[in-house]
Design a protein around this motif. Structure first.
Motif, PDB file in Angstrom:
ATOM      1  N   ARG A 446       0.830  -1.093   0.110  1.00 12.52           N
ATOM      2  CA  ARG A 446       0.174  -0.208  -0.072  1.00 12.52           C
ATOM      3  C   ARG A 446       0.903   1.286  -0.153  1.00 12.52           C
ATOM      4  N   PHE A 447       0.648   2.237  -1.100  1.00 13.44           N
ATOM      5  CA  PHE A 447       1.331   3.307  -0.983  1.00 13.44           C
ATOM      6  C   PHE A 447       0.699   4.462  -0.236  1.00 13.44           C
ATOM      7  N   SER A 448       1.108   4.853   0.760  1.00 10.65           N
ATOM      8  CA  SER A 448       0.055   5.782   1.913  1.00 10.65           C
ATOM      9  C   SER A 448       0.252   7.072   1.182  1.00 10.65           C
ATOM     10  N   ALA A 449      -0.913   7.690   1.085  1.00 12.43           N
ATOM     11  CA  ALA A 449      -1.189   9.178   0.756  1.00 12.43           C
ATOM     12  C   ALA A 449      -1.378   9.988   2.172  1.00 12.43           C
ATOM     13  N   LEU A 733       0.641  16.533  14.712  1.00 12.16           N
ATOM     14  CA  LEU A 733       0.432  17.259  13.487  1.00 12.16           C
ATOM     15  C   LEU A 733       1.545  17.116  12.507  1.00 12.16           C
ATOM     16  N   PRO A 734       1.243  17.199  11.236  1.00  9.05           N
ATOM     17  CA  PRO A 734       2.186  16.901  10.150  1.00  9.05           C
ATOM     18  C   PRO A 734       3.357  17.933  10.493  1.00  9.05           C
ATOM     19  N   THR A 735       3.292  19.090  10.921  1.00 10.12           N
ATOM     20  CA  THR A 735       4.452  19.864  10.957  1.00 10.12           C
ATOM     21  C   THR A 735       5.304  19.716  12.188  1.00 10.12           C
ATOM     22  N   ALA A 736       4.943  18.594  13.018  1.00  9.60           N
ATOM     23  CA  ALA A 736       5.716  18.244  14.291  1.00  9.60           C
ATOM     24  C   ALA A 736       6.378  16.762  13.979  1.00  9.60           C
ATOM     25  N   LEU A 737       5.671  15.963  13.236  1.00  5.69           N
ATOM     26  CA  LEU A 737       6.306  14.867  13.113  1.00  5.69           C
ATOM     27  C   LEU A 737       7.493  14.697  11.973  1.00  5.69           C
ATOM     28  N   SER A 738       8.600  14.063  12.578  1.00  8.71           N
ATOM     29  CA  SER A 738       9.567  13.884  11.634  1.00  8.71           C
ATOM     30  C   SER A 738       9.215  12.614  10.562  1.00  8.71           C
ATOM     31  N   GLY A 739       9.757  12.327   9.513  1.00 10.76           N
ATOM     32  CA  GLY A 739       9.654  11.219   8.716  1.00 10.76           C
ATOM     33  C   GLY A 739       9.769   9.920   9.220  1.00 10.76           C
ATOM     34  N   PRO A 740      10.672   9.649  10.196  1.00  8.91           N
ATOM     35  CA  PRO A 740      10.861   8.365  10.792  1.00  8.91           C
ATOM     36  C   PRO A 740       9.581   8.132  11.937  1.00  8.91           C
ATOM     37  N   GLN A 741       9.434   9.216  12.656  1.00 14.04           N
ATOM     38  CA  GLN A 741       8.332   9.101  13.509  1.00 14.04           C
ATOM     39  C   GLN A 741       6.837   8.976  12.850  1.00 14.04           C
ATOM     40  N   ALA A 742       6.643   9.534  11.630  1.00 11.88           N
ATOM     41  CA  ALA A 742       5.262   9.410  10.911  1.00 11.88           C
ATOM     42  C   ALA A 742       5.331   8.016  10.214  1.00 11.88           C
ATOM     43  N   SER A 743       6.136   7.646   9.505  1.00 14.10           N
ATOM     44  CA  SER A 743       6.235   6.379   8.887  1.00 14.10           C
ATOM     45  C   SER A 743       5.910   5.155  10.234  1.00 14.10           C
ATOM     46  N   GLU A 744       6.656   5.216  11.404  1.00  7.41           N
ATOM     47  CA  GLU A 744       6.284   4.261  12.055  1.00  7.41           C
ATOM     48  C   GLU A 744       5.061   4.255  12.804  1.00  7.41           C
ATOM     49  N   LEU A 745       4.384   5.436  13.169  1.00 14.63           N
ATOM     50  CA  LEU A 745       2.997   5.294  13.591  1.00 14.63           C
ATOM     51  C   LEU A 745       2.154   4.951  12.314  1.00 14.63           C
ATOM     52  N   LEU A 746       2.289   5.146  11.025  1.00 16.70           N
ATOM     53  CA  LEU A 746       1.409   4.661  10.081  1.00 16.70           C
ATOM     54  C   LEU A 746       1.705   3.194   9.955  1.00 16.70           C
ATOM     55  N   TRP A 747       2.680   2.795  10.098  1.00 17.77           N
ATOM     56  CA  TRP A 747       2.895   1.122  10.208  1.00 17.77           C
ATOM     57  C   TRP A 747       2.245   0.321  11.169  1.00 17.77           C
ATOM     58  N   GLN A 748       2.380   1.052  12.357  1.00 17.33           N
ATOM     59  CA  GLN A 748       1.659   0.607  13.493  1.00 17.33           C
ATOM     60  C   GLN A 748       0.063   0.651  13.386  1.00 17.33           C
ATOM     61  N   ALA A 749      -0.436   1.741  12.924  1.00 18.19           N
ATOM     62  CA  ALA A 749      -1.732   1.725  12.460  1.00 18.19           C
ATOM     63  C   ALA A 749      -2.025   0.722  11.285  1.00 18.19           C
ATOM     64  N   LEU A 751      -0.903  -2.346  11.096  1.00 20.33           N
ATOM     65  CA  LEU A 751      -0.918  -3.602  11.861  1.00 20.33           C
ATOM     66  C   LEU A 751      -2.309  -3.785  12.667  1.00 20.33           C
ATOM     67  N   ALA A 752      -2.748  -2.583  13.186  1.00 19.36           N
ATOM     68  CA  ALA A 752      -3.720  -2.431  14.014  1.00 19.36           C
ATOM     69  C   ALA A 752      -4.916  -2.564  13.385  1.00 19.36           C
ATOM     70  N   GLY A 753      -4.827  -2.461  11.913  1.00 21.39           N
ATOM     71  CA  GLY A 753      -6.208  -2.328  11.323  1.00 21.39           C
ATOM     72  C   GLY A 753      -6.797  -1.005  11.057  1.00 21.39           C
ATOM     73  N   HIS A 754      -5.971  -0.017  11.157  1.00 20.64           N
ATOM     74  CA  HIS A 754      -6.830   1.267  10.984  1.00 20.64           C
ATOM     75  C   HIS A 754      -6.641   1.836   9.338  1.00 20.64           C
ATOM     76  N   SER A 755      -7.607   2.399   9.094  1.00 22.33           N
ATOM     77  CA  SER A 755      -7.848   2.988   7.436  1.00 22.33           C
ATOM     78  C   SER A 755      -6.871   4.045   7.434  1.00 22.33           C
ATOM     79  N   SER A 756      -6.884   4.702   6.288  1.00 23.21           N
ATOM     80  CA  SER A 756      -5.858   5.836   6.001  1.00 23.21           C
ATOM     81  C   SER A 756      -6.624   7.155   6.633  1.00 23.21           C
ATOM     82  N   GLY A 757      -6.060   7.916   6.869  1.00 27.23           N
ATOM     83  CA  GLY A 757      -6.362   9.235   7.455  1.00 27.23           C
ATOM     84  C   GLY A 757      -6.016   9.177   9.266  1.00 27.23           C
ATOM     85  N   TYR A 758      -5.354   8.068   9.405  1.00 25.74           N
ATOM     86  CA  TYR A 758      -5.144   7.601  10.810  1.00 25.74           C
ATOM     87  C   TYR A 758      -4.755   8.982  11.756  1.00 25.74           C
ATOM     88  N   LEU A 759      -3.568   9.545  11.100  1.00 22.32           N
ATOM     89  CA  LEU A 759      -2.865  10.715  11.873  1.00 22.32           C
ATOM     90  C   LEU A 759      -4.112  11.747  12.171  1.00 22.32           C
TER      91      LEU A 759
END
Length: 805
Positions: A446-449, A733-749, A751-759
């Motif tokens: 999945r290519f996250s937007a 917020l997108p203005t606060a998250l570094s790239g590694p932080q954001a990607s790790e959050l989205l990957w955990q989301a 795995l948890a079964g959350h849909s897009s728009g998680y953040l």
């Protein structure tokens, strides 16, 4: 020799003697401050060993303006940042990193704690006991014992031979002479420091903040630090130590040019190279050793102690002479090639790439440690390392092949065309195109937007669901297959790793996006050709709390037997899915094409991992006299409202937990808590290692804290609660998250079964969280149905088995 300094860096000297380095870096989401005081453990009067380290600890206890609950550590943790300090031989560093919006408050507290320390005697006594516990833990750690043994052949008068950690016996707090020495050391050395500020804020803003908060430092010039005696008494420049699995060569270098830091780093870089044609590749091919590490253990005033460590899984003594001769043979070759343009250019490219992807904190540190570019220094280093009579040549060495991942790839072929077509063929579909499009459309990647395409950082996660948990031998085979690639990938700005969790095996890439398609293709080829690993994995002994943390992910799921022990059958019936974050749209087709080589079957509907609904206690025996406990308390449900409440609980609990168990009860040096996500499951994690308390006592202190958590939440006034909640929400917020932080959050989301728009959804839940919902969550943690997972170095306690709260 090394990458040039960033041309946007400003260096200024304040009227009080403080040196400022300011660097505006638009790609960053966070700001960092790194402050260096030019004094360390070797500058302390010999009567008071450990005084410098002790002072570093005292400065974190709070000031009259910012007491313990609002000091630098509490403030940075409240805003989701990181903070620490480190006392070295000749300098002491204080540093932190936070989202840009919170940077001013952190800098204000950092400067206040250094300029206005509170030397309360009662606090000193309590902190000395913490430092004593830290000393005991350090002294018992095998790596510390090994390092002390490495220093034994040195000049007894050199500070490297002395005791510097500090303990309750070397720090006589009530004695007036000690208090005077503490005050004198602070007044003499804690001035004319060097502070580096890095972040996305404009230069003018960074400068204004620096001037506003650093003018309170006392005026002074850089203190004069005494020069040490020679490293060796017998004028030798090298000595050797040997134990069962390690061969250590130590080079005591003297009278080096002032510009020698980069030379030593450059030498270590090529000594440690793990690629075809390297020294390590030759030694490993001939089964002489399995790893090589080169590092500078000490450097000051023209002296350096360079350590070369060879490690093997077998008794290395029988090969020690051959390893040593091979090393000097390679070193003689390198001494004739070290100015070769290919080596120098690749090193410069690698340094530049690291600058493009490293964090604000890493950049701030690099601005303190100014690089030099002296070739003369490297020549001097190599001359002292080479023996007067080098051994006869054994091997015809060649320069290692260049790292292809450092070369920026050309523009990708238009995704709508296949090889041989031009834009004139647009619209003419072929069977090959239909087949390629079909494979892409049905890919499990999945290519996250969720994040905008900005900058050059990205992440790729690729997960295989295996038929059984991989055995240690299979995990070693997986690691070995990626080892050479990880070396080149890291130097190209991409961290490549593999890890197991239950029946899942995860391949992860984070960093500079341009080389990722090539790295992925090479990784998948290597994994597909998996072969059984030779020998057993070399595992360095870890202190107990680190050993528990290493085991935690694989223990998060109940064990499934039997394990997968045949590497050749690893991918049989394996299914995979994945997530790509932050990739430019032009790169996605290249990733999809590479995935055609992935072993196993793509499956975009892998079920969520199963978790135990019962409390579990896992005993992990450790070769240590200290005891440790990790307690993971998962949220009862996987919905976002529960996750938001658990995140706020973790933030509110962090400072009180540290204060109660580390400062007041003095259980030990390693005391921490926070939120942790394990394979998509969100929970609170509490950890303690103690040099004196048994596991039962440690667990009871943690359990008692959890029992008081509802009261802690209930007593929060509305203003305090809203401030904590809003500060937490701002971190997502997108203005606060570094790239590694954001990607790790989205990957955990994922795995948890959350849909897009998680953040966005998580931010909404956090900002709407109320006190009552948070209180209910605090009460849920203490109920028996909360499936606690406890890892400890001793068997379970009765209260855990009974589910008491």
């Amino acid at each position: 020799m090394s990458a040039p300094n960033h041309f946007h860096t400003q260096r200024l000297t304040q009227e009080n003697g403080l040196t400022l380095s300011l660097r505006h870096e638009p790609r960053l989401k966070q700001c960092a401050a790194f402050l260096r005081v030019h004094a360390g453990s070797h500058d302390v009067p010999t009567a008071w060993p450990g005084l410098a380290h002790f002072l570093e600890h005292l400065l974190f206890l709070g000031t009259d303006r910012f007491p313990a609950g609002d000091n630098l550590m509490a403030y940075v943790q409240r805003h989701g940042g990181q903070v620490n300090a480190r006392t070295q031989a000749r300098h002491t560093d204080f540093f932190f990193e936070v989202p840009s919006a919170a940077f001013e408050g952190g800098l204000e507290r950092l400067c206040d704690m250094l300029a206005h320390p509170r030397m309360n005697l009662d606090e000193q006594v309590r902190e000395r006991e913490v430092l004593h516990a830290e000393f005991i833990a350090w002294a018992r750690e095998p790596s510390a014992q090994r390092q002390l043994s490495l220093f034994q052949p040195l000049n007894p008068a050199h500070p490297l031979r002395a005791f510097h950690a500090g303990n309750r016996f070397s720090l006589p707090i009530p004695r007036p002479a000690f208090q005077q020495a503490l005050a004198d050391f602070y007044q003499q050395f804690y001035q004319a420091a060097h502070i580096s500020l890095v972040g996305p804020l404009p230069d003018t803003t960074l400068k204004a903040l620096a001037e506003r908060y650093t003018d309170q430092f006392a005026k002074g010039s850089a203190p004069r630090q005494s020069r040490p005696p020679t490293l060796m008494l017998n004028h030798q420049s090298v000595y050797q130590q040997l134990d069962a699995k390690h061969l250590d060569l130590l080079f005591a270098l003297e009278q080096l040019p002032e510009a020698c830091s980069a030379a030593l780093e450059y030498a270590c870089h090529w000594l440690s190279a793990d690629k075809p044609g390297s020294l390590l590749a030759y030694l490993r091919e001939h089964q002489l050793c399995h790893s090589l590490k080169a590092e500078v253990l000490y450097q000051f005033a023209g002296q350096a102690l360079l350590h070369i460590e060879f490690s093997a899984t077998h008794n290395i003594a029988q090969n020690a002479t051959q390893i040593s001769d091979t090393f000097y043979d390679w070193l003689a070759f390198f001494s004739t090639q070290h100015q070769h343009p290919a080596l120098r250019n690749e090193y410069i490219l690698q340094r530049q790439r690291q600058q493009e992807v490293c964090s604000a904190l890493a950049l701030a540190r690099s601005e303190i440690e100014l690089p030099d570019q002296s070739l003369e220094a490297l020549t001097c280093v190599l001359q002292q390392m080479l023996p007067a009579t080098p051994p006869a040549p054994q091997h015809t060495w060649q320069l290692p092949p260049p790292n292809p991942l450092l070369v920026t790839p050309k523009e990708p072929i238009n995704a709508g065309l296949i090889r041989g077509q031009t834009s004139a063929h647009r619209g003419l579909r072929t069977f090959a195109q239909d087949r390629l499009r079909s494979r892409r459309d049905h890919s499990a990647m999945r290519f996250s937007a969720d994040l905008p395409e900005a900058g050059h950082e990205a992440a790729i996660y690729l997960r295989w669901r295996l038929t059984a948990p991989p055995a240690a031998s299979v995990q070693l085979a997986l690691a070995n297959s990626l080892r050479p690639l990880k070396h080149d990938a890291r130097h190209a700005g991409v961290e490549l790793s593999g890890s197991a969790c239950g029946t899942d095996w995860l391949l992860k890439m984070q960093g500079f996006h341009a080389p990722m398609p090539a790295i992925l293709e090479h990784a998948l080829r290597a994994l597909s050709a998996l072969e059984a690993a030779q020998g057993a994995p070399a595992v360095a002994p870890l202190m107990p709390i680190r050993q528990l943390l290493k085991r935690l992910p694989e223990c998060s799921q109940p064990g499934i037997e039997p394990t997968l022990s045949d590497a050749s059958q690893c991918w049989a019936r394996a299914r995979w899915d994945g997530l790509a974050v932050g990739l430019p749209s032009a790169t996605a087709p290249l990733i999809s094409a590479a995935l055609n080589k992935a072993p196993g079957t793509p499956d975009g509907h892998l079920p969520r991992a199963e978790y135990s609904a019962q409390r579990r206690w896992i005993t992990e025996t450790c070769d240590s006299n200290e005891q440790a406990v990790l307690l993971f308390c998962p949220a009862p449900t996987g919905d976002l409202r529960a996750e938001a409440a658990w995140r706020l609980l973790a933030q509110v609990a962090q400072t009180p937990f540290y204060q109660q168990l580390r400062v007041e009860r003095q259980l030990g040096y390693a005391v921490f808590s926070g939120l942790r996500q394990l394979n998509g499951q969100t929970g609170l994690l509490f950890g303690v290692q103690s040099p004196h308390a048994p596991v039962a006592e440690i667990f009871e202190h943690i359990r008692a804290f959890l029992g008081g958590l509802p009261t802690l939440i209930a007593t929060l006034d509305e203003t305090t609660f809203m401030q904590a909640r809003d500060a937490l929400a701002q971190q997502f917020l997108p203005t606060a998250l570094s790239g590694p932080q954001a990607s790790e959050l989205l990957w955990q989301a994922t795995l948890a079964g959350h849909s897009s728009g998680y953040l966005e959804a998580l931010y909404a839940e956090l900002i709407g969280l109320d006190l009552r919902t948070t209180l209910v969550a605090a009460q849920q943690i203490n109920r028996p149905e909360c499936a606690w997972l406890c890892l400890a170095t001793q068997p379970e306690t009765e209260s855990f088995l009974l589910g008491e709260s």
